[in-house]
Design an enzyme around this catalytic site. Structure first.
Site, PDB file in Angstrom:
ATOM      1  N   ARG A  79      15.582  59.171  -4.817  1.00  0.00           N
ATOM      2  CA  ARG A  79      14.268  58.593  -5.680  1.00  0.00           C
ATOM      3  C   ARG A  79      14.693  58.714  -7.409  1.00  0.00           C
ATOM      4  O   ARG A  79      14.138  57.851  -7.888  1.00  0.00           O
ATOM      5  CB  ARG A  79      13.484  59.972  -5.602  1.00  0.00           C
ATOM      6  CG  ARG A  79      12.238  59.972  -6.530  1.00  0.00           C
ATOM      7  CD  ARG A  79      11.072  61.064  -5.977  1.00  0.00           C
ATOM      8  NE  ARG A  79       9.837  61.070  -6.651  1.00  0.00           N
ATOM      9  CZ  ARG A  79       9.502  61.934  -7.397  1.00  0.00           C
ATOM     10  NH1 ARG A  79      10.009  62.818  -7.884  1.00  0.00           N
ATOM     11  NH2 ARG A  79       8.258  61.468  -8.049  1.00  0.00           N
ATOM     12  N   HIS A 119      10.648  57.840   2.010  1.00  0.00           N
ATOM     13  CA  HIS A 119       9.979  59.164   2.213  1.00  0.00           C
ATOM     14  C   HIS A 119      10.086  59.754   3.667  1.00  0.00           C
ATOM     15  O   HIS A 119       9.460  60.889   4.114  1.00  0.00           O
ATOM     16  CB  HIS A 119       8.463  58.911   2.131  1.00  0.00           C
ATOM     17  CG  HIS A 119       8.105  58.769   0.599  1.00  0.00           C
ATOM     18  ND1 HIS A 119       6.699  58.289   0.155  1.00  0.00           N
ATOM     19  CD2 HIS A 119       8.735  58.768  -0.372  1.00  0.00           C
ATOM     20  CE1 HIS A 119       6.802  58.055  -1.212  1.00  0.00           C
ATOM     21  NE2 HIS A 119       8.005  58.669  -1.443  1.00  0.00           N
ATOM     22  N   THR A 120      10.805  58.978   4.507  1.00  0.00           N
ATOM     23  CA  THR A 120      11.174  59.930   5.678  1.00  0.00           C
ATOM     24  C   THR A 120      12.120  61.143   5.458  1.00  0.00           C
ATOM     25  O   THR A 120      12.380  62.160   6.334  1.00  0.00           O
ATOM     26  CB  THR A 120      12.102  59.284   6.675  1.00  0.00           C
ATOM     27  OG1 THR A 120      12.190  59.554   7.945  1.00  0.00           O
ATOM     28  CG2 THR A 120      13.565  58.674   6.178  1.00  0.00           C
ATOM     29  N   GLY A 169      14.483  48.560 -15.627  1.00  0.00           N
ATOM     30  CA  GLY A 169      15.299  48.077 -14.836  1.00  0.00           C
ATOM     31  C   GLY A 169      16.487  49.113 -14.752  1.00  0.00           C
ATOM     32  O   GLY A 169      16.362  50.235 -15.222  1.00  0.00           O
ATOM     33  N   HIS A 178      13.501  55.620  -9.865  1.00  0.00           N
ATOM     34  CA  HIS A 178      12.683  55.732 -10.842  1.00  0.00           C
ATOM     35  C   HIS A 178      13.431  55.441 -12.225  1.00  0.00           C
ATOM     36  O   HIS A 178      12.740  55.170 -13.239  1.00  0.00           O
ATOM     37  CB  HIS A 178      12.332  57.382 -11.176  1.00  0.00           C
ATOM     38  CG  HIS A 178      11.250  57.769 -10.334  1.00  0.00           C
ATOM     39  ND1 HIS A 178      10.320  58.836 -10.695  1.00  0.00           N
ATOM     40  CD2 HIS A 178      10.828  57.384  -9.108  1.00  0.00           C
ATOM     41  CE1 HIS A 178       9.491  59.129  -9.779  1.00  0.00           C
ATOM     42  NE2 HIS A 178       9.629  58.149  -8.744  1.00  0.00           N
ATOM     43  N   ASN A 188       7.204  61.984 -13.343  1.00  0.00           N
ATOM     44  CA  ASN A 188       8.639  62.572 -13.415  1.00  0.00           C
ATOM     45  C   ASN A 188       8.676  64.043 -13.830  1.00  0.00           C
ATOM     46  O   ASN A 188       9.589  64.898 -13.422  1.00  0.00           O
ATOM     47  CB  ASN A 188       9.602  61.799 -14.543  1.00  0.00           C
ATOM     48  CG  ASN A 188      10.016  60.629 -14.101  1.00  0.00           C
ATOM     49  OD1 ASN A 188      10.077  60.367 -12.824  1.00  0.00           O
ATOM     50  ND2 ASN A 188      10.327  59.800 -15.110  1.00  0.00           N
ATOM     51  N   ASP A 209       8.011  64.034   5.295  1.00  0.00           N
ATOM     52  CA  ASP A 209       7.844  63.647   7.017  1.00  0.00           C
ATOM     53  C   ASP A 209       8.506  64.863   7.665  1.00  0.00           C
ATOM     54  O   ASP A 209       9.417  65.219   7.615  1.00  0.00           O
ATOM     55  CB  ASP A 209       8.959  62.470   7.098  1.00  0.00           C
ATOM     56  CG  ASP A 209       9.154  61.995   8.681  1.00  0.00           C
ATOM     57  OD1 ASP A 209       8.861  62.983   9.475  1.00  0.00           O
ATOM     58  OD2 ASP A 209       9.585  61.123   8.708  1.00  0.00           O
ATOM     59  N   VAL A 223      11.864  51.348 -14.540  1.00  0.00           N
ATOM     60  CA  VAL A 223      11.434  51.404 -15.987  1.00  0.00           C
ATOM     61  C   VAL A 223      12.577  50.741 -16.584  1.00  0.00           C
ATOM     62  O   VAL A 223      13.620  51.408 -16.604  1.00  0.00           O
ATOM     63  CB  VAL A 223      11.376  52.980 -16.175  1.00  0.00           C
ATOM     64  CG1 VAL A 223      10.848  52.989 -17.872  1.00  0.00           C
ATOM     65  CG2 VAL A 223      10.309  53.736 -15.445  1.00  0.00           C
ATOM     66  N   ASP A 283      19.138  51.135 -15.783  1.00  0.00           N
ATOM     67  CA  ASP A 283      19.979  50.984 -16.987  1.00  0.00           C
ATOM     68  C   ASP A 283      20.155  52.472 -17.371  1.00  0.00           C
ATOM     69  O   ASP A 283      20.632  52.631 -18.475  1.00  0.00           O
ATOM     70  CB  ASP A 283      19.261  50.331 -18.022  1.00  0.00           C
ATOM     71  CG  ASP A 283      17.955  51.153 -18.125  1.00  0.00           C
ATOM     72  OD1 ASP A 283      17.556  51.729 -17.646  1.00  0.00           O
ATOM     73  OD2 ASP A 283      17.051  50.427 -19.238  1.00  0.00           O
ATOM     74  N   THR A 314      11.514  64.492  10.486  1.00  0.00           N
ATOM     75  CA  THR A 314      13.133  64.397   9.913  1.00  0.00           C
ATOM     76  C   THR A 314      13.101  64.527   8.461  1.00  0.00           C
ATOM     77  O   THR A 314      13.529  63.796   7.643  1.00  0.00           O
ATOM     78  CB  THR A 314      13.513  62.916  10.114  1.00  0.00           C
ATOM     79  OG1 THR A 314      12.594  61.890   9.541  1.00  0.00           O
ATOM     80  CG2 THR A 314      13.623  62.512  11.545  1.00  0.00           C
TER      81      THR A 314
HETATM   82  C1  HEM Z   1       5.034  53.382  -2.860  1.00  0.00           C
HETATM   83  C2  HEM Z   1       4.627  54.034  -4.108  1.00  0.00           C
HETATM   84  C3  HEM Z   1       5.364  55.562  -4.064  1.00  0.00           C
HETATM   85  C4  HEM Z   1       4.629  56.517  -4.311  1.00  0.00           C
HETATM   86  C5  HEM Z   1       3.274  56.718  -4.781  1.00  0.00           C
HETATM   87  C6  HEM Z   1       5.509  57.872  -4.451  1.00  0.00           C
HETATM   88  C7  HEM Z   1       5.164  58.993  -4.559  1.00  0.00           C
HETATM   89  C8  HEM Z   1       6.033  60.046  -4.242  1.00  0.00           C
HETATM   90  C9  HEM Z   1       5.770  61.585  -4.588  1.00  0.00           C
HETATM   91  C10 HEM Z   1       4.033  61.990  -5.168  1.00  0.00           C
HETATM   92  C11 HEM Z   1       6.780  62.187  -4.554  1.00  0.00           C
HETATM   93  C12 HEM Z   1       6.715  63.950  -4.573  1.00  0.00           C
HETATM   94  C13 HEM Z   1       7.157  64.303  -5.834  1.00  0.00           C
HETATM   95  C14 HEM Z   1       7.072  65.599  -6.220  1.00  0.00           C
HETATM   96  O1  HEM Z   1       6.088  66.454  -5.283  1.00  0.00           O
HETATM   97  O2  HEM Z   1       7.689  66.214  -7.063  1.00  0.00           O
HETATM   98  C15 HEM Z   1       7.754  61.587  -3.786  1.00  0.00           C
HETATM   99  C16 HEM Z   1       8.809  61.876  -3.411  1.00  0.00           C
HETATM  100  C17 HEM Z   1       9.956  61.105  -3.137  1.00  0.00           C
HETATM  101  N1  HEM Z   1      10.068  59.832  -3.079  1.00  0.00           N
HETATM  102 FE1  HEM Z   1       8.311  58.558  -3.612  1.00  0.00          FE
HETATM  103  N2  HEM Z   1       6.815  57.422  -4.038  1.00  0.00           N
HETATM  104  C18 HEM Z   1       6.856  55.896  -3.760  1.00  0.00           C
HETATM  105  C19 HEM Z   1       7.712  55.121  -3.623  1.00  0.00           C
HETATM  106  C20 HEM Z   1       9.021  55.600  -3.286  1.00  0.00           C
HETATM  107  C21 HEM Z   1      10.160  54.778  -3.151  1.00  0.00           C
HETATM  108  C22 HEM Z   1      10.285  53.188  -3.217  1.00  0.00           C
HETATM  109  C23 HEM Z   1      11.353  55.418  -2.963  1.00  0.00           C
HETATM  110  C24 HEM Z   1      12.777  55.333  -2.827  1.00  0.00           C
HETATM  111  C25 HEM Z   1      13.242  53.973  -2.416  1.00  0.00           C
HETATM  112  C26 HEM Z   1      10.922  56.994  -3.217  1.00  0.00           C
HETATM  113  C27 HEM Z   1      11.427  57.814  -2.608  1.00  0.00           C
HETATM  114  C28 HEM Z   1      11.251  59.270  -2.725  1.00  0.00           C
HETATM  115  C29 HEM Z   1      11.876  60.343  -2.124  1.00  0.00           C
HETATM  116  C30 HEM Z   1      13.367  60.316  -1.590  1.00  0.00           C
HETATM  117  C31 HEM Z   1      11.263  61.445  -2.384  1.00  0.00           C
HETATM  118  C32 HEM Z   1      11.642  63.088  -2.368  1.00  0.00           C
HETATM  119  C33 HEM Z   1      12.428  63.284  -3.388  1.00  0.00           C
HETATM  120  C34 HEM Z   1      13.035  64.932  -3.267  1.00  0.00           C
HETATM  121  O3  HEM Z   1      12.781  65.527  -2.331  1.00  0.00           O
HETATM  122  O4  HEM Z   1      13.375  65.337  -4.446  1.00  0.00           O
HETATM  123  N3  HEM Z   1       9.338  56.925  -3.206  1.00  0.00           N
HETATM  124  N4  HEM Z   1       7.228  60.149  -3.932  1.00  0.00           N
END
Ligand code: HEM
Ligand SMILES: *[C@@H]1O[C@H](CO)[C@@H](O)[C@H](O)[C@H]1NC(C)=O
Ligand SMILES: *[C@@H]1O[C@H](CO)[C@@H](O)[C@H](O)[C@H]1NC(C)=O
Length: 247
Positions: A65, A196-197, A75, A69, A97, A242, A73, A77, A245
């Site tokens: 993630r 998000h898996t 690119g 992120h 963030n 998820d 923003v 970088d 998993t």
């Molecule tokens: C489609 C739009 C997306 C939205 C609205 C979104 C939103 C979120 C939110 C709300 C969380 C939980 C954050 C928290 O509670 O602190 C999260 C976690 C996460 N996101 Fe996304 N996300 C998106 C796309 C992506 C993409 C494109 C990736 C990576 C390729 C990604 C990877 C992750 C991962 C791995 C987590 C878990 C992080 C952790 O456990 O520390 N997400 N996301």
């Protein structure tokens, strides 16, 4: 006449030589970028990343993630790593963030480790890119070849982070628009969301969805309410994105 046209040719040749050198350093990414300047870079980084995930499994998700992120923003970088300065407010306190991105200290540890073997060579932006790949690979997700040679930003912007990063409660059209701005279509957005898996979300990010919305699996919503009270208590309570998993 002859000598001045000769001079012109030399000037033109020098211009293109300098231009292509700059071009090469600034824009040309290749998986072999560090092969000569720091052949140990990739294995050194991988060791730090694997050790971190072995200590805390969730770190794999957090590092994937963090790369996302960073890239959304300005690119890819390294700008997400920059703290606030008198000249700019950085990205770390932007809404998507703040109290949410994790793993910056692991990137710092990887940077320290590569600095010890080849000082001043490997960019933090490349370390973030490699960390995401190494994380996915370590938890038996997909792997890919990382092109290298990114340069690190010297500035960051909270405003840009708030404008460009997706936010939990945005609707599909807004999300598709934010990915389109980065040259990614709806299908690519869905594929990338497969990240998000793994990983965890805080109650505050999904509370409205499990108490107020109807387009959600009702059994799943009821299940999630158990760890996420409807009042403001437990904002930071974690649940796997998820449940099948989580790791
Ligand atoms: C489609 C739009 C997306 C939205 C609205 C979104 C939103 C979120 C939110 C709300 C969380 C939980 C954050 C928290 O509670 O602190 C999260 C976690 C996460 N996101 Fe996304 N996300 C998106 C796309 C992506 C993409 C494109 C990736 C990576 C390729 C990604 C990877 C992750 C991962 C791995 C987590 C878990 C992080 C952790 O456990 O520390 N997400 N996301
Ligand atoms: C970020 O989180 C901290 C700690 O919870 C909070 O005090 C601060 O106001 C937040 N910053 C922003 C810009 O929301
Ligand atoms: C449900 O929606 C209402 C109206 O928008 C809002 O006031 C309330 O805080 C929401 N409840 C939760 C648990 O998010």
């Amino acid at each position: 006449m002859a000598s001045s046209s000769k001079f012109a040719w030399i000037a033109i040749a020098m211009f293109f030589a300098l231009f292509s050198l700059k071009h090469c350093q600034a824009y040309y990414l290749t998986p072999n970028y560090y092969d000569y300047a720091c052949p140990q870079a990739l294995s050194t980084i991988r060791t730090v990343i694997r050790d971190a995930i072995a200590k805390e499994r969730r770190m794999a998700a957090s590092l994937i993630r963090l790369h996302f992120h960073d890239c959304f923003v300005q690119g890819c970088d390294g700008s997400v790593l920059l703290k606030d300065t008198p000249w700019f407010t950085g990205e770390q306190t932007a809404l998507p963030n703040n109290n949410s991105i994790r793993g910056m200290e692991i990137i710092d540890a990887a940077k320290r480790a590569v600095e010890a073997v080849c000082p001043g060579v490997v960019s933090c932006a490349d370390i973030l890119s490699l960390a995401a790949r190494d994380s996915s690979e370590y938890v038996d997700g997909p792997t890919w070849t990382v092109k290298l040679g990114r340069r690190d930003s010297t500035t960051a912007s909270r405003d840009l982070a708030e404008a460009d990063l997706p936010i939990a409660f945005e609707n599909l059209d807004v999300l598709i628009g934010k990915f389109a701005k980065k040259g990614l279509d709806a299908k690519e957005m869905v594929v990338l969301s497969g990240a998000h898996t793994i990983g965890q979300a805080q109650c505050v990010t999904f509370r409205n969805r499990i108490y107020n919305e109807t387009n959600i699996d009702p059994g799943f919503a009821i299940h999630r309410r158990r760890g996420c009270p409807s009042d403001n208590a437990g904002n930071g309570n974690l649940a796997p994105l998820d449940p099948v998993t989580p790791n």
